[in-house]
Design a protein around this motif. Structure first.
Motif, PDB file in Angstrom:
ATOM      1  N   LEU A 106       0.825  -1.202   0.000  1.00  0.00           N
ATOM      2  CA  LEU A 106       0.000   0.000   0.000  1.00  0.00           C
ATOM      3  C   LEU A 106       0.862   1.255   0.000  1.00  0.00           C
ATOM      4  O   LEU A 106       0.600   2.200  -0.756  1.00  0.00           O
ATOM      5  N   ALA A 107       1.904   1.293   0.829  1.00  0.00           N
ATOM      6  CA  ALA A 107       2.794   2.454   0.877  1.00  0.00           C
ATOM      7  C   ALA A 107       3.489   2.661  -0.464  1.00  0.00           C
ATOM      8  O   ALA A 107       3.659   3.798  -0.923  1.00  0.00           O
ATOM      9  N   THR A 108       3.875   1.572  -1.107  1.00  0.00           N
ATOM     10  CA  THR A 108       4.510   1.664  -2.424  1.00  0.00           C
ATOM     11  C   THR A 108       3.526   2.166  -3.471  1.00  0.00           C
ATOM     12  O   THR A 108       3.876   2.964  -4.340  1.00  0.00           O
ATOM     13  N   MET A 109       2.263   1.721  -3.371  1.00  0.00           N
ATOM     14  CA  MET A 109       1.238   2.163  -4.307  1.00  0.00           C
ATOM     15  C   MET A 109       0.964   3.658  -4.158  1.00  0.00           C
ATOM     16  O   MET A 109       0.736   4.357  -5.157  1.00  0.00           O
ATOM     17  N   ILE A 110       0.999   4.161  -2.930  1.00  0.00           N
ATOM     18  CA  ILE A 110       0.800   5.599  -2.717  1.00  0.00           C
ATOM     19  C   ILE A 110       1.911   6.387  -3.407  1.00  0.00           C
ATOM     20  O   ILE A 110       1.657   7.384  -4.092  1.00  0.00           O
ATOM     21  N   ALA A 111       3.163   5.931  -3.231  1.00  0.00           N
ATOM     22  CA  ALA A 111       4.291   6.582  -3.889  1.00  0.00           C
ATOM     23  C   ALA A 111       4.127   6.527  -5.408  1.00  0.00           C
ATOM     24  O   ALA A 111       4.443   7.492  -6.120  1.00  0.00           O
ATOM     25  N   PHE A 112       3.620   5.403  -5.910  1.00  0.00           N
ATOM     26  CA  PHE A 112       3.394   5.261  -7.352  1.00  0.00           C
ATOM     27  C   PHE A 112       2.343   6.258  -7.833  1.00  0.00           C
ATOM     28  O   PHE A 112       2.516   6.916  -8.870  1.00  0.00           O
ATOM     29  N   ILE A 113       1.267   6.401  -7.066  1.00  0.00           N
ATOM     30  CA  ILE A 113       0.204   7.350  -7.431  1.00  0.00           C
ATOM     31  C   ILE A 113       0.744   8.766  -7.457  1.00  0.00           C
ATOM     32  O   ILE A 113       0.520   9.527  -8.414  1.00  0.00           O
ATOM     33  N   TRP A 114       1.457   9.165  -6.392  1.00  0.00           N
ATOM     34  CA  TRP A 114       1.987  10.531  -6.337  1.00  0.00           C
ATOM     35  C   TRP A 114       3.059  10.775  -7.402  1.00  0.00           C
ATOM     36  O   TRP A 114       3.159  11.878  -7.936  1.00  0.00           O
ATOM     37  N   GLY A 115       3.859   9.743  -7.712  1.00  0.00           N
ATOM     38  CA  GLY A 115       4.883   9.910  -8.742  1.00  0.00           C
ATOM     39  C   GLY A 115       4.289  10.046 -10.129  1.00  0.00           C
ATOM     40  O   GLY A 115       4.679  10.926 -10.908  1.00  0.00           O
ATOM     41  N   THR A 116       3.328   9.196 -10.469  1.00  0.00           N
ATOM     42  CA  THR A 116       2.709   9.245 -11.800  1.00  0.00           C
ATOM     43  C   THR A 116       1.787  10.446 -11.950  1.00  0.00           C
ATOM     44  O   THR A 116       1.434  10.814 -13.077  1.00  0.00           O
ATOM     45  N   ASN A 117       1.400  11.067 -10.845  1.00  0.00           N
ATOM     46  CA  ASN A 117       0.528  12.235 -10.923  1.00  0.00           C
ATOM     47  C   ASN A 117       1.162  13.369 -11.716  1.00  0.00           C
ATOM     48  O   ASN A 117       0.455  14.189 -12.321  1.00  0.00           O
ATOM     49  N   PHE A 118       2.495  13.430 -11.739  1.00  0.00           N
ATOM     50  CA  PHE A 118       3.168  14.489 -12.499  1.00  0.00           C
ATOM     51  C   PHE A 118       2.922  14.327 -13.995  1.00  0.00           C
ATOM     52  O   PHE A 118       2.799  15.318 -14.723  1.00  0.00           O
ATOM     53  N   PRO A 122       9.829   7.295   4.778  1.00  0.00           N
ATOM     54  CA  PRO A 122      10.812   6.998   3.727  1.00  0.00           C
ATOM     55  C   PRO A 122      10.210   6.544   2.401  1.00  0.00           C
ATOM     56  O   PRO A 122      10.853   6.690   1.352  1.00  0.00           O
ATOM     57  N   PHE A 123       8.975   6.033   2.413  1.00  0.00           N
ATOM     58  CA  PHE A 123       8.361   5.608   1.157  1.00  0.00           C
ATOM     59  C   PHE A 123       8.116   6.796   0.230  1.00  0.00           C
ATOM     60  O   PHE A 123       8.023   6.626  -0.989  1.00  0.00           O
ATOM     61  N   ALA A 124       8.002   8.009   0.800  1.00  0.00           N
ATOM     62  CA  ALA A 124       7.829   9.203  -0.027  1.00  0.00           C
ATOM     63  C   ALA A 124       9.051   9.458  -0.902  1.00  0.00           C
ATOM     64  O   ALA A 124       8.956  10.146  -1.921  1.00  0.00           O
ATOM     65  N   LEU A 125      10.207   8.890  -0.522  1.00  0.00           N
ATOM     66  CA  LEU A 125      11.414   9.055  -1.324  1.00  0.00           C
ATOM     67  C   LEU A 125      11.310   8.332  -2.665  1.00  0.00           C
ATOM     68  O   LEU A 125      12.105   8.582  -3.572  1.00  0.00           O
ATOM     69  N   LEU A 126      10.348   7.425  -2.782  1.00  0.00           N
ATOM     70  CA  LEU A 126      10.134   6.742  -4.058  1.00  0.00           C
ATOM     71  C   LEU A 126       9.445   7.655  -5.078  1.00  0.00           C
ATOM     72  O   LEU A 126       9.507   7.386  -6.283  1.00  0.00           O
ATOM     73  N   VAL A 127       8.782   8.714  -4.616  1.00  0.00           N
ATOM     74  CA  VAL A 127       8.003   9.566  -5.511  1.00  0.00           C
ATOM     75  C   VAL A 127       8.852  10.172  -6.634  1.00  0.00           C
ATOM     76  O   VAL A 127       8.484  10.060  -7.811  1.00  0.00           O
TER      77      VAL A 127
END
Length: 298
Positions: free
Chosen positions: A23-35, A252-257
């Motif tokens: 779930l934490a990884t999916m959140i980072a994926f959502i925020w990263g792809t949002n750009f 730290p999962f936010a660092l994946l964004v």
């Protein structure tokens, strides 16, 4: 965004389950792809109108979520600065040629800026590790700025720095609110981000031409992804995780964004990075990581 939720420290688990890690990884994926979604939306919508529409949809949650128990003045200021200011500057920067992948990295400058503001306003001096990490991030920003060429203007770079400053300033306002429900807070803050961005759109932007069916679908998807998937889904799930684990476990999962943002922009939009820009981006992300992990020790 720094989020806080009312919870008891005794409820914090120590080890995330595999499902919660996913779930934490999916959140980072959502925020990263949002750009990338932002870039697509800006092909059909002017930046300030796009921001106003995004937060108009996000603010609909105010109909069912109670207003957080914080002062109106502080919540309005945070909505205007942290949401309206941050995303107004960001969307404007991407509109003026800032590549989405690079934008996802540059916005992370908010982390060392937040630490700097905390030192100036709350006398929270950074640790030696954080200070070194901040210098590393600054070197990364300088490398990126020196590498700007015809594809990215200096104006777009400074607009992104304006977005980072607004985010960092908003972090100080959110901290002053204390323990509040993060989902309700982001929804009510969204309400106050709409008037200034809509006014700026009316003053400085031409009314967009209604696009054909394909363009209308793309613009609608971009608004939906930003308001529902990224704002409600992303921040809602993030707050849910913070209620169950220590912030040091989740943050730290936010660092994946930025990694996901740069990767998806390269894959879907063909964004490229030369050696100097890639080195600057890497130093900035390392500096952000050091700022996060450096807070644990003096």
């Amino acid at each position: 965004m720094t989020t806080t939720v009312a919870t008891s420290p005794s409820l914090h688990a120590t080890r995330p389950t595999p499902a919660h890690l996913l779930l934490a990884t999916m959140i980072a994926f959502i925020w990263g792809t949002n750009f990338v979604a932002i870039r697509w939306g800006l092909d059909y919508l002017p930046p300030f109108l796009f921001v106003a529409l995004r937060f108009s949809v996000a603010a609909l949650a105010c109909l069912v979520l109670p207003r957080p128990n914080v002062s109106w003045r502080l919540m309005i200021a945070a909505g205007v600065v942290m949401l309206g200011g941050q995303f107004g500057f960001m969307f404007l920067a991407i509109h003026h040629g800032m590549p989405p992948g690079l934008a996802s990295v540059l916005i992370q400058a908010q982390v060392p800026i937040t630490i700097l503001l905390a030192a100036l306003l709350q006398r929270e001096l950074p640790t030696s590790a954080q200070f070194g990490a901040m210098l590393l991030a600054v070197v990364g920003l300088v490398l990126i700025a020196l590498d700007l060429n015809a594809d990215v203007s200096l104006l777009a770079f400074f607009l992104m720095m304006g977005a980072a400053i607004c985010w960092a300033s908003g972090n100080q306002m959110v901290r002053a609110m204390g323990q509040v429900n993060a989902v309700a807070l982001i929804s009510w803050m969204s309400l106050f981000a709409v008037p200034p961005t809509l006014l700026l759109s009316l003053l400085f932007e031409d009314l967009p031409v209604i696009p054909e069916t394909h363009g209308l679908a793309v613009a609608g998807f971009a608004i939906f992804y930003n308001a529902v998937i990224s704002t409600w889904g992303g921040y809602g799930a993030w707050a849910w995780l913070l209620a169950r684990y220590k912030a040091a476990t989740v943050a730290p999962f936010a660092l994946l964004v930025p990694v996901i943002g740069a990767s998806t922009s390269a894959l879907l939009l063909g964004e490229t990075f030369d050696t100097a820009r890639l080195a600057g981006m890497a130093l900035l992300v390392l500096g952000v990581a050091g700022s996060v992990f450096g807070a644990r020790r003096r």
